[in-house]
Design a protein around this motif. Structure first.
Motif, PDB file in Angstrom:
ATOM      1  N   VAL A 237      11.031   0.914  -9.576  1.00 60.86           N
ATOM      2  CA  VAL A 237       9.763   0.396  -9.448  1.00 60.86           C
ATOM      3  C   VAL A 237       9.344  -0.586  -9.594  1.00 60.86           C
ATOM      4  O   VAL A 237       9.943  -1.025 -10.350  1.00 60.86           O
ATOM      5  N   LEU A 238       8.459  -1.777  -8.982  1.00 62.73           N
ATOM      6  CA  LEU A 238       7.938  -2.516  -9.224  1.00 62.73           C
ATOM      7  C   LEU A 238       6.717  -2.678 -10.436  1.00 62.73           C
ATOM      8  O   LEU A 238       5.637  -1.998  -9.853  1.00 62.73           O
ATOM      9  N   ASN A 239       6.753  -3.425 -11.267  1.00 63.47           N
ATOM     10  CA  ASN A 239       6.034  -3.181 -12.280  1.00 63.47           C
ATOM     11  C   ASN A 239       4.684  -4.215 -11.494  1.00 63.47           C
ATOM     12  O   ASN A 239       3.194  -3.233 -12.059  1.00 63.47           O
ATOM     13  N   GLU A 240       4.534  -4.851 -10.995  1.00 62.98           N
ATOM     14  CA  GLU A 240       2.806  -5.398 -10.299  1.00 62.98           C
ATOM     15  C   GLU A 240       2.340  -4.389  -9.022  1.00 62.98           C
ATOM     16  O   GLU A 240       1.251  -4.942  -9.096  1.00 62.98           O
ATOM     17  N   ILE A 241       2.642  -3.428  -8.695  1.00 56.34           N
ATOM     18  CA  ILE A 241       2.831  -2.717  -8.028  1.00 56.34           C
ATOM     19  C   ILE A 241       1.809  -1.445  -9.161  1.00 56.34           C
ATOM     20  O   ILE A 241       0.727  -0.593  -8.995  1.00 56.34           O
ATOM     21  N   VAL A 242       3.132  -0.918  -9.710  1.00 57.35           N
ATOM     22  CA  VAL A 242       2.613   0.257 -10.793  1.00 57.35           C
ATOM     23  C   VAL A 242       1.320  -0.045 -11.709  1.00 57.35           C
ATOM     24  O   VAL A 242       0.563   0.666 -11.701  1.00 57.35           O
ATOM     25  N   ARG A 243       1.184  -1.538 -12.065  1.00 61.76           N
ATOM     26  CA  ARG A 243       0.377  -1.434 -12.773  1.00 61.76           C
ATOM     27  C   ARG A 243      -1.347  -1.195 -12.791  1.00 61.76           C
ATOM     28  O   ARG A 243      -2.246  -0.966 -13.429  1.00 61.76           O
TER      29      ARG A 243
ATOM     30  N   ALA B  54       9.813  10.127 -17.664  1.00 60.59           N
ATOM     31  CA  ALA B  54      10.239   9.525 -18.342  1.00 60.59           C
ATOM     32  C   ALA B  54      10.335   7.748 -18.169  1.00 60.59           C
ATOM     33  O   ALA B  54      10.830   7.892 -16.878  1.00 60.59           O
ATOM     34  N   VAL B  55       9.994   6.796 -19.089  1.00 59.04           N
ATOM     35  CA  VAL B  55      10.070   5.569 -18.134  1.00 59.04           C
ATOM     36  C   VAL B  55      10.762   4.904 -19.337  1.00 59.04           C
ATOM     37  O   VAL B  55      11.430   5.261 -20.264  1.00 59.04           O
ATOM     38  N   CYS B  56      12.134   4.326 -18.705  1.00 55.37           N
ATOM     39  CA  CYS B  56      13.064   3.830 -19.536  1.00 55.37           C
ATOM     40  C   CYS B  56      13.772   2.259 -18.894  1.00 55.37           C
ATOM     41  O   CYS B  56      13.167   2.176 -18.019  1.00 55.37           O
ATOM     42  N   GLN B  57      14.442   1.536 -19.817  1.00 52.58           N
ATOM     43  CA  GLN B  57      14.080   0.169 -19.332  1.00 52.58           C
ATOM     44  C   GLN B  57      15.387   0.304 -18.984  1.00 52.58           C
ATOM     45  O   GLN B  57      16.094   0.699 -19.204  1.00 52.58           O
TER      46      GLN B  57
ATOM     47  N   PHE C 290       4.979  -0.533 -19.175  1.00 53.50           N
ATOM     48  CA  PHE C 290       5.602  -1.521 -17.691  1.00 53.50           C
ATOM     49  C   PHE C 290       5.519  -2.675 -17.869  1.00 53.50           C
ATOM     50  O   PHE C 290       5.029  -3.401 -17.324  1.00 53.50           O
ATOM     51  N   VAL C 291       6.434  -3.386 -18.547  1.00 50.42           N
ATOM     52  CA  VAL C 291       7.635  -5.254 -19.115  1.00 50.42           C
ATOM     53  C   VAL C 291       8.802  -5.013 -18.451  1.00 50.42           C
ATOM     54  O   VAL C 291       9.096  -4.161 -19.022  1.00 50.42           O
ATOM     55  N   ALA C 292       9.024  -5.757 -17.797  1.00 50.92           N
ATOM     56  CA  ALA C 292      10.736  -6.002 -17.378  1.00 50.92           C
ATOM     57  C   ALA C 292      11.078  -5.085 -16.912  1.00 50.92           C
ATOM     58  O   ALA C 292      10.226  -4.379 -16.248  1.00 50.92           O
ATOM     59  N   ARG C 293      12.123  -5.174 -16.568  1.00 52.63           N
ATOM     60  CA  ARG C 293      13.080  -4.545 -15.722  1.00 52.63           C
ATOM     61  C   ARG C 293      12.711  -2.692 -16.193  1.00 52.63           C
ATOM     62  O   ARG C 293      13.251  -2.906 -17.015  1.00 52.63           O
ATOM     63  N   ASN C 294      12.597  -1.433 -15.695  1.00 52.14           N
ATOM     64  CA  ASN C 294      12.960  -0.603 -15.253  1.00 52.14           C
ATOM     65  C   ASN C 294      12.742   0.095 -14.366  1.00 52.14           C
ATOM     66  O   ASN C 294      12.675  -0.100 -13.392  1.00 52.14           O
TER      67      ASN C 294
ATOM     68  N   ARG D 215       0.436  -1.334  -0.067  1.00 52.06           N
ATOM     69  CA  ARG D 215       0.209  -0.077   0.177  1.00 52.06           C
ATOM     70  C   ARG D 215       0.942   1.826  -0.529  1.00 52.06           C
ATOM     71  O   ARG D 215       0.777   2.237  -0.449  1.00 52.06           O
ATOM     72  N   LEU D 216       2.301   1.503   0.501  1.00 50.06           N
ATOM     73  CA  LEU D 216       2.753   2.355   0.514  1.00 50.06           C
ATOM     74  C   LEU D 216       3.334   2.702  -0.483  1.00 50.06           C
ATOM     75  O   LEU D 216       3.476   4.075  -0.932  1.00 50.06           O
ATOM     76  N   LEU D 217       4.072   1.258  -1.084  1.00 56.20           N
ATOM     77  CA  LEU D 217       4.568   1.966  -2.653  1.00 56.20           C
ATOM     78  C   LEU D 217       3.399   2.323  -3.475  1.00 56.20           C
ATOM     79  O   LEU D 217       4.188   3.009  -4.604  1.00 56.20           O
TER      80      LEU D 217
END
Lengths: 257, 212
Positions: free
Chosen positions: A123-129, A94-97, A144-148, A77-79
Motif C-alpha cells: 500500500v502507498l502511505n499517501e493513499i492509506v493515511r 497486520a502492518v509490517c515494516q 503508516f510511515v516509511a515502507r510497509n 480513487r480506485l486504490l
C-alpha cells in the motif's frame, strides 16, 4: 563594417572622397548569422529591453495556493476504494515494516502465507493515511510511515504468520488490527500463544459441563450404590444355588465389600 | 460578417518563370531582403495568414508546397485563400558546378520572390476559426525558408500593441535609436547607415524579435 582609409586631398583641383569603403569580408545580408563587431555587440547588450518590475513581487501576492492539489486521480480513487474494502472484508490485518527483500524470498513468503489464506498487500502511505483518518482506525495512523506492507486474512492464523515472519529478518511486525481490536507486537505474540479456537471452545464446554456432570453423579450415587448392592446379592444367591465352588466367591466378594 | 469570397477559393497556380522571361541578368540586390516590409503588412480579404518574421526568397518549390498543403487541408466551400506575394520575378543566376571563379556571370537558373520581415505570405478566410486553420498554417510556416508564424487579425494587432507597450515601459534609459541618432561614443563608425532606419531590430535578413 565599412573601414575607413584616409585619403589625402591633393592640392590640385579634383578631390577624393573622405570615406572609401573597402571590400572586406562578406556582404551585409548573409544566409548565416554574420558576426557583429565587438563594439556593436556591446551596444546591443547595453540597449536590451529591461522589463518593468512590479512594486510587490508576484511571489508575495498569491498565498492562496495552500496545496489543494487534490487532482482526484481515478487511479488514486480506485486504490482508496481497494484499501477500504480490505479493511472491511478481512478480520486480521497486520502492518509490517518492509525492507528490501530478494525477489525469490518474497515469492516464497507469499506462497507460505497464501497457503494459510493470508494475502500480502503493498500500500502507498499517501493513499492509506487519508482513508484511515476518515475511518475509525485513527490509531493505526502512526504505523503508516516509511515502507510497509499489509498482511490481511479473513481467518486468524497468528501462529503461522509469526512463524513465517520469524524466518524473515527483513519484515518486522509493527502492529495488527484483529477483529477491530488494535494489538501491538506483544499482543500478537500473546494471541498466538493462546490455544486455537476449537481447543479453547472444547475447554470451555468441558469446564462448563463439569459441574452438571458432577452434580448428576452426586445425585445418582445413592441409587447406584443400591443397584450395586442388589446386583451383588443376586449373584450370591445364584452362586449358592449353583453349588459350593461358588461359596468362596461370595465370601471373597463379601470380604472385599 | 462582411466576408467577401473571391471567385476561386483555392490558391492560384504560380508560374515558375514569368510570362516574359528576363533576358538581362540582374545584380543580386540583397536589400530586397533586408529590413522591414512596407507592402502587404495588413490583412485585406482574409482573417488569418502567415506572417514572415525574417527575410528570404521564395522559389517555385515553396509556392507549390504552400498551394498543395493549403489546398489539401482547407475546405473550398467554406474557406478561401489568397496569395499576398507575387509570382517569382527576380532572376537568380547560378554557375555550373565544378567551375572556377571567373568567366562572367552565370546564366539565369530560376526565379524567386523576395520577402521582407513583417510581410504576409498567404491569407486565409471564410467561415472558420483560427483553431481550425492554425494546424496546417503552422505546418506550412515551418517549411518556409524564413521564420514564420500563423496569425489572425487580432493576433497581429496584439503583437503590434505589445511592441508599443514594450517601447513605452522599457526601463532601460539607453535605447539603440537614441544612441545611434546622437552618435554617442562615435558608434556610427561600427554601424551601417541603414542602422539609423533599422534601429537595431534587424541584422542582415534576420528580424530580432526580442529587441525593443
Amino acid at each position: 563594417a565599412p573601414a575607413l582609409s584616409a585619403a589625402r586631398l591633393p592640392l590640385s583641383t579634383g578631390w577624393l572622397p573622405a570615406l572609401q569603403f573597402v571590400r572586406r569580408g562578406s556582404k551585409a545580408v548573409t544566409r548565416h548569422w554574420k558576426a557583429m563587431h565587438f563594439q556593436r555587440q556591446k551596444l546591443m547588450a547595453v540597449t536590451e529591453y529591461v522589463a518593468p518590475r512590479p512594486a510587490v513581487p508576484p511571489r508575495c501576492l498569491t498565498p492562496r495556493k495552500e496545496r489543494v492539489e487534490e487532482e482526484d486521480n481515478g487511479y488514486a480513487r480506485l486504490l482508496r476504494r481497494q484499501v477500504e474494502e480490505v479493511f472491511r472484508d478481512n478480520r486480521m490485518i497486520a502492518v509490517c515494516q518492509y525492507n528490501s527483500m530478494p525477489g525469490e524470498d518474497m515469492v516464497l513468503m507469499r506462497h507460505y502465507l497464501r497457503k494459510h489464506n493470508i494475502e500480502v498487500k503493498f500500500v502507498l502511505n499517501e493513499i492509506v493515511r487519508p482513508v484511515l483518518s476518515q475511518s475509525k482506525y485513527k490509531n493505526l495512523l502512526p504505523l503508516f510511515v516509511a515502507r510497509n506492507i499489509l498482511l490481511v486474512s479473513p481467518e486468524l492464523k497468528a501462529k503461522e504468520m509469526l512463524r513465517v515472519l520469524k524466518g524473515m529478518p527483513q519484515i518486522n511486525l509493527l502492529g495488527a488490527c484483529i477483529d477491530n481490536t488494535i494489538l501491538s507486537r506483544q499482543g500478537v505474540e500473546n494471541l498466538a500463544k493462546l490455544p486455537s479456537l476449537e481447543v479453547s471452545q472444547g475447554q470451555t464446554v468441558g469446564a462448563l459441563a463439569l459441574l452438571p456432570s458432577q452434580m448428576s453423579s452426586l445425585l445418582q450415587r445413592g441409587s447406584a450404590h443400591l443397584t450395586a448392592l442388589l446386583d451383588e446379592h443376586i449373584r450370591r444367591l445364584q452362586a449358592r444355588e449353583t453349588g459350593s465352588p461358588a461359596e468362596p466367591a461370595p465370601a471373597q466378594s463379601s470380604g472385599t465389600h | 460578417a462582411g466576408i467577401t469570397f473571391p471567385e476561386r477559393t483555392k490558391l492560384k497556380f504560380m508560374e515558375k518563370v514569368p510570362a516574359v522571361p528576363k533576358v538581362k541578368r540582374e545584380p543580386r540586390q540583397l536589400r530586397d531582403i533586408r529590413g522591414p516590409s512596407h507592402e502587404a503588412t495588413e490583412f485585406t480579404q482574409g482573417q488569418y495568414g502567415i506572417l514572415a518574421l525574417g527575410g528570404g526568397y521564395l522559389h517555385w518549390g515553396h509556392f507549390e508546397m504552400i498551394r498543395l498543403t493549403i489546398g489539401r487541408s482547407m475546405d473550398p466551400k467554406t474557406m478561401f485563400a489568397i496569395w499576398r506575394v507575387p509570382a517569382p520575378y527576380k532572376p537568380v543566376t547560378r554557375k555550373s558546378l565544378g567551375h572556377r571563379m571567373g568567366g562572367g556571370k552565370g546564366p539565369i537558373d530560376h526565379y524567386v520572390t523576395a520577402v521582407k520581415s513583417g510581410r504576409l505570405v498567404v491569407e486565409v478566410g471564410g467561415r472558420c476559426e483560427f483553431g481550425e486553420v492554425k494546424p496546417f498554417l503552422t505546418q506550412v510556416a515551418r517549411k518556409l525558408p524564413f521564420p514564420a508564424v500563423p496569425i489572425s487579425r487580432d493576433g497581429l494587432q496584439q503583437m503590434r500593441q505589445e511592441e508599443e507597450e514594450k517601447k513605452l515601459n522599457n526601463q532601460n534609459p539607453w535605447t539603440f535609436e537614441r544612441v545611434v541618432t546622437a552618435n554617442m561614443l562615435g558608434i556610427r563608425k561600427y554601424l551601417s547607415p541603414y542602422d539609423l532606419r533599422l534601429k537595431g531590430r534587424y541584422w542582415g535578413k534576420f528580424y530580432l524579435k526580442h529587441r525593443v
